[in-house]
Design an enzyme around this catalytic site. Sequence first.
Site, PDB file in Angstrom:
ATOM      1  N   GLY A  87      42.963  54.752  26.658  1.00 43.91           N
ATOM      2  CA  GLY A  87      43.195  54.220  28.002  1.00 43.91           C
ATOM      3  C   GLY A  87      42.179  54.797  28.971  1.00 43.91           C
ATOM      4  O   GLY A  87      42.469  55.029  30.141  1.00 43.91           O
ATOM      5  N   ARG A 132      40.639  52.796  32.721  1.00 42.88           N
ATOM      6  CA  ARG A 132      41.366  52.498  33.964  1.00 42.88           C
ATOM      7  C   ARG A 132      42.253  53.684  34.342  1.00 42.88           C
ATOM      8  O   ARG A 132      42.593  54.511  33.493  1.00 42.88           O
ATOM      9  CB  ARG A 132      42.271  51.266  33.783  1.00 42.88           C
ATOM     10  CG  ARG A 132      41.550  49.965  33.766  1.00 42.88           C
ATOM     11  CD  ARG A 132      42.471  48.793  34.061  1.00 42.88           C
ATOM     12  NE  ARG A 132      43.471  48.554  33.047  1.00 42.88           N
ATOM     13  CZ  ARG A 132      44.795  48.575  33.291  1.00 42.88           C
ATOM     14  NH1 ARG A 132      45.256  48.839  34.494  1.00 42.88           N
ATOM     15  NH2 ARG A 132      45.651  48.332  32.307  1.00 42.88           N
ATOM     16  N   ASP A 149      43.732  48.720  19.617  1.00 41.72           N
ATOM     17  CA  ASP A 149      45.169  48.851  19.870  1.00 41.72           C
ATOM     18  C   ASP A 149      45.652  50.098  19.144  1.00 41.72           C
ATOM     19  O   ASP A 149      45.788  50.097  17.918  1.00 41.72           O
ATOM     20  CB  ASP A 149      45.899  47.596  19.364  1.00 41.72           C
ATOM     21  CG  ASP A 149      47.407  47.698  19.546  1.00 41.72           C
ATOM     22  OD1 ASP A 149      47.880  48.712  20.098  1.00 41.72           O
ATOM     23  OD2 ASP A 149      48.112  46.762  19.125  1.00 41.72           O
ATOM     24  N   SER A 194      55.271  62.471  30.854  1.00 42.34           N
ATOM     25  CA  SER A 194      55.792  62.143  32.190  1.00 42.34           C
ATOM     26  C   SER A 194      57.088  62.895  32.433  1.00 42.34           C
ATOM     27  O   SER A 194      57.852  63.126  31.485  1.00 42.34           O
ATOM     28  CB  SER A 194      56.039  60.637  32.278  1.00 42.34           C
ATOM     29  OG  SER A 194      56.924  60.342  33.349  1.00 42.34           O
ATOM     30  N   TYR A 199      60.630  54.103  28.001  1.00 41.08           N
ATOM     31  CA  TYR A 199      59.498  54.922  28.473  1.00 41.08           C
ATOM     32  C   TYR A 199      59.847  56.413  28.370  1.00 41.08           C
ATOM     33  O   TYR A 199      59.073  57.214  27.844  1.00 41.08           O
ATOM     34  CB  TYR A 199      59.178  54.520  29.916  1.00 41.08           C
ATOM     35  CG  TYR A 199      57.988  55.197  30.532  1.00 41.08           C
ATOM     36  CD1 TYR A 199      56.688  54.801  30.228  1.00 41.08           C
ATOM     37  CD2 TYR A 199      58.155  56.235  31.450  1.00 41.08           C
ATOM     38  CE1 TYR A 199      55.591  55.418  30.823  1.00 41.08           C
ATOM     39  CE2 TYR A 199      57.071  56.852  32.050  1.00 41.08           C
ATOM     40  CZ  TYR A 199      55.787  56.440  31.733  1.00 41.08           C
ATOM     41  OH  TYR A 199      54.704  57.059  32.327  1.00 41.08           O
ATOM     42  N   ALA A 230      62.105  57.892  26.507  1.00 46.10           N
ATOM     43  CA  ALA A 230      62.215  58.312  25.109  1.00 46.10           C
ATOM     44  C   ALA A 230      60.831  58.507  24.498  1.00 46.10           C
ATOM     45  O   ALA A 230      60.584  59.469  23.760  1.00 46.10           O
ATOM     46  CB  ALA A 230      63.006  57.276  24.311  1.00 46.10           C
ATOM     47  N   LYS A 253      58.122  59.304  26.105  1.00 39.29           N
ATOM     48  CA  LYS A 253      57.457  60.460  26.735  1.00 39.29           C
ATOM     49  C   LYS A 253      58.047  61.779  26.230  1.00 39.29           C
ATOM     50  O   LYS A 253      57.326  62.754  26.045  1.00 39.29           O
ATOM     51  CB  LYS A 253      57.563  60.341  28.259  1.00 39.29           C
ATOM     52  CG  LYS A 253      56.768  59.173  28.840  1.00 39.29           C
ATOM     53  CD  LYS A 253      55.283  59.466  28.764  1.00 39.29           C
ATOM     54  CE  LYS A 253      54.398  58.260  28.789  1.00 39.29           C
ATOM     55  NZ  LYS A 253      52.971  58.547  28.613  1.00 39.29           N
TER      56      LYS A 253
HETATM   57  P1  NDP Z   1      47.158  52.309  33.682  1.00 41.89           P
HETATM   58  O1  NDP Z   1      48.122  51.190  33.507  1.00 41.89           O
HETATM   59  O2  NDP Z   1      46.386  52.378  34.960  1.00 41.89           O
HETATM   60  O3  NDP Z   1      46.126  52.351  32.449  1.00 41.89           O
HETATM   61  C1  NDP Z   1      46.623  52.310  31.140  1.00 41.89           C
HETATM   62  C2  NDP Z   1      45.470  52.379  30.152  1.00 41.89           C
HETATM   63  O4  NDP Z   1      46.028  52.421  28.828  1.00 41.89           O
HETATM   64  C3  NDP Z   1      44.562  51.165  30.200  1.00 41.89           C
HETATM   65  O5  NDP Z   1      43.227  51.587  29.996  1.00 41.89           O
HETATM   66  C4  NDP Z   1      45.026  50.319  29.019  1.00 41.89           C
HETATM   67  O6  NDP Z   1      44.023  49.464  28.471  1.00 41.89           O
HETATM   68  C5  NDP Z   1      45.382  51.419  28.021  1.00 41.89           C
HETATM   69  N1  NDP Z   1      46.293  50.945  26.988  1.00 41.89           N
HETATM   70  C6  NDP Z   1      47.537  50.405  27.135  1.00 41.89           C
HETATM   71  N2  NDP Z   1      48.039  50.054  25.938  1.00 41.89           N
HETATM   72  C7  NDP Z   1      47.109  50.388  24.993  1.00 41.89           C
HETATM   73  C8  NDP Z   1      47.020  50.237  23.585  1.00 41.89           C
HETATM   74  N3  NDP Z   1      48.019  49.708  22.861  1.00 41.89           N
HETATM   75  N4  NDP Z   1      45.895  50.667  22.968  1.00 41.89           N
HETATM   76  C9  NDP Z   1      44.881  51.211  23.658  1.00 41.89           C
HETATM   77  N5  NDP Z   1      44.884  51.361  25.002  1.00 41.89           N
HETATM   78  C10 NDP Z   1      45.989  50.948  25.669  1.00 41.89           C
HETATM   79  O7  NDP Z   1      48.024  53.641  33.466  1.00 41.89           O
HETATM   80  P2  NDP Z   1      47.937  55.074  34.179  1.00 41.89           P
HETATM   81  O8  NDP Z   1      46.543  55.499  34.315  1.00 41.89           O
HETATM   82  O9  NDP Z   1      48.803  55.079  35.377  1.00 41.89           O
HETATM   83  O10 NDP Z   1      48.719  55.974  33.099  1.00 41.89           O
HETATM   84  C11 NDP Z   1      48.027  56.702  32.118  1.00 41.89           C
HETATM   85  C12 NDP Z   1      49.026  57.612  31.414  1.00 41.89           C
HETATM   86  O11 NDP Z   1      49.651  58.466  32.370  1.00 41.89           O
HETATM   87  C13 NDP Z   1      50.164  56.850  30.716  1.00 41.89           C
HETATM   88  O12 NDP Z   1      50.462  57.466  29.495  1.00 41.89           O
HETATM   89  C14 NDP Z   1      51.327  56.997  31.693  1.00 41.89           C
HETATM   90  O13 NDP Z   1      52.560  56.918  31.027  1.00 41.89           O
HETATM   91  C15 NDP Z   1      51.060  58.380  32.246  1.00 41.89           C
HETATM   92  N6  NDP Z   1      51.681  58.636  33.538  1.00 41.89           N
HETATM   93  C16 NDP Z   1      51.325  57.904  34.648  1.00 41.89           C
HETATM   94  C17 NDP Z   1      51.931  58.160  35.864  1.00 41.89           C
HETATM   95  C18 NDP Z   1      51.585  57.396  37.107  1.00 41.89           C
HETATM   96  O14 NDP Z   1      52.264  57.613  38.135  1.00 41.89           O
HETATM   97  N7  NDP Z   1      50.565  56.535  37.104  1.00 41.89           N
HETATM   98  C19 NDP Z   1      52.959  59.214  35.997  1.00 41.89           C
HETATM   99  C20 NDP Z   1      53.237  59.920  34.766  1.00 41.89           C
HETATM  100  C21 NDP Z   1      52.613  59.641  33.595  1.00 41.89           C
HETATM  101  P3  NDP Z   1      43.597  48.080  29.241  1.00 41.89           P
HETATM  102  O15 NDP Z   1      42.753  48.520  30.400  1.00 41.89           O
HETATM  103  O16 NDP Z   1      42.842  47.331  28.221  1.00 41.89           O
HETATM  104  O17 NDP Z   1      44.882  47.436  29.677  1.00 41.89           O
END
Ligand code: NDP
Length: 245
Positions: free
Chosen positions: A14, A17, A63, A142, A155, A157, A159
């Site tokens: 990820g 983004r 993925d 989280s 979510y 579970a 985390k």
């Molecule tokens: P975003 O939704 O902004 O970004 C998620 C990223 O994960 C994207 O790059 C997406 O790819 C990638 N992704 C999703 N599914 C898959 C997959 N199956 N395989 C590969 N890549 C994947 O999320 P955040 O930056 O907000 O969150 C990042 C992490 O931080 C997560 O684990 C989230 O649970 C955790 N978190 C976030 C919080 C928040 O307030 N934002 C708080 C606490 C924890 P694509 O760009 O192609 O969609």
Amino acid sequence: MKFEYSDYNVIVTGGTRGIGKAVTEAFLEAGASVTAVYAANDAAAADLREALAGRPLTTVKLDISNYADVESFFEDFDKKHESLEVLVNNAGIRRDGVVGMMPEADWSAVIDTNLSGTFNMSKFALMKMLQHKYGRIITITSPSGRMGFAGQANYAASKAGQVALMKSLSKEAARRSITANCVSPGFIDTELIADLPPEMRKEYSNQVPLKRFGTTVEVASSVLFLAARESSYITGSVLEVTGGI
Ligand code: NDP
């Protein structure tokens, strides 16, 4: 904070983004070569490559919930890279809903990506790290996993499972100088929580002792701290980056 990561190979899931993008940028800034994995958003990956042109950044569409695809990714990574120093398990999704109404597909999608994806990536990263008996595995969990949130059973579970996975892995890998830790961010301004209505944002901000949401850069700094060679006695821990929640 100033970090030095020259000669490091880093994988960030990820990584194109949100929080992952800030982690990718911070490692590149500190001299590392970064492979940023993403699921579907080609435009975001292309924008990042353009913004960071000239830096040692590779983006890979993968993925992470697909075990066989992750295995193939690491076979390819192995051919191109002598070593892997850091894996950041950051990719995550939400499909909120109360348990009684939750479609099985929403339960599975979140567990498959957040928890099984973390297992898939960590397993093959560990095998690569064992070659050099050194590594840092950092997973973004989280507070939801610690406290539970109404409407987030899947979510939460996933985390909580990530924390248990990292704690177990930390015990298995310790003898090889490989550490496994979590960073647990609070509310961080990214697209993941962009659907929060303004009044809820305000209410949640007021519950944070620092009275604001965090930034992706503030989370990235914590990841780079745990990834440092000097953080060698920290393993199996969860670093809270929550503004005091
Ligand atoms: P975003 O939704 O902004 O970004 C998620 C990223 O994960 C994207 O790059 C997406 O790819 C990638 N992704 C999703 N599914 C898959 C997959 N199956 N395989 C590969 N890549 C994947 O999320 P955040 O930056 O907000 O969150 C990042 C992490 O931080 C997560 O684990 C989230 O649970 C955790 N978190 C976030 C919080 C928040 O307030 N934002 C708080 C606490 C924890 P694509 O760009 O192609 O969609």
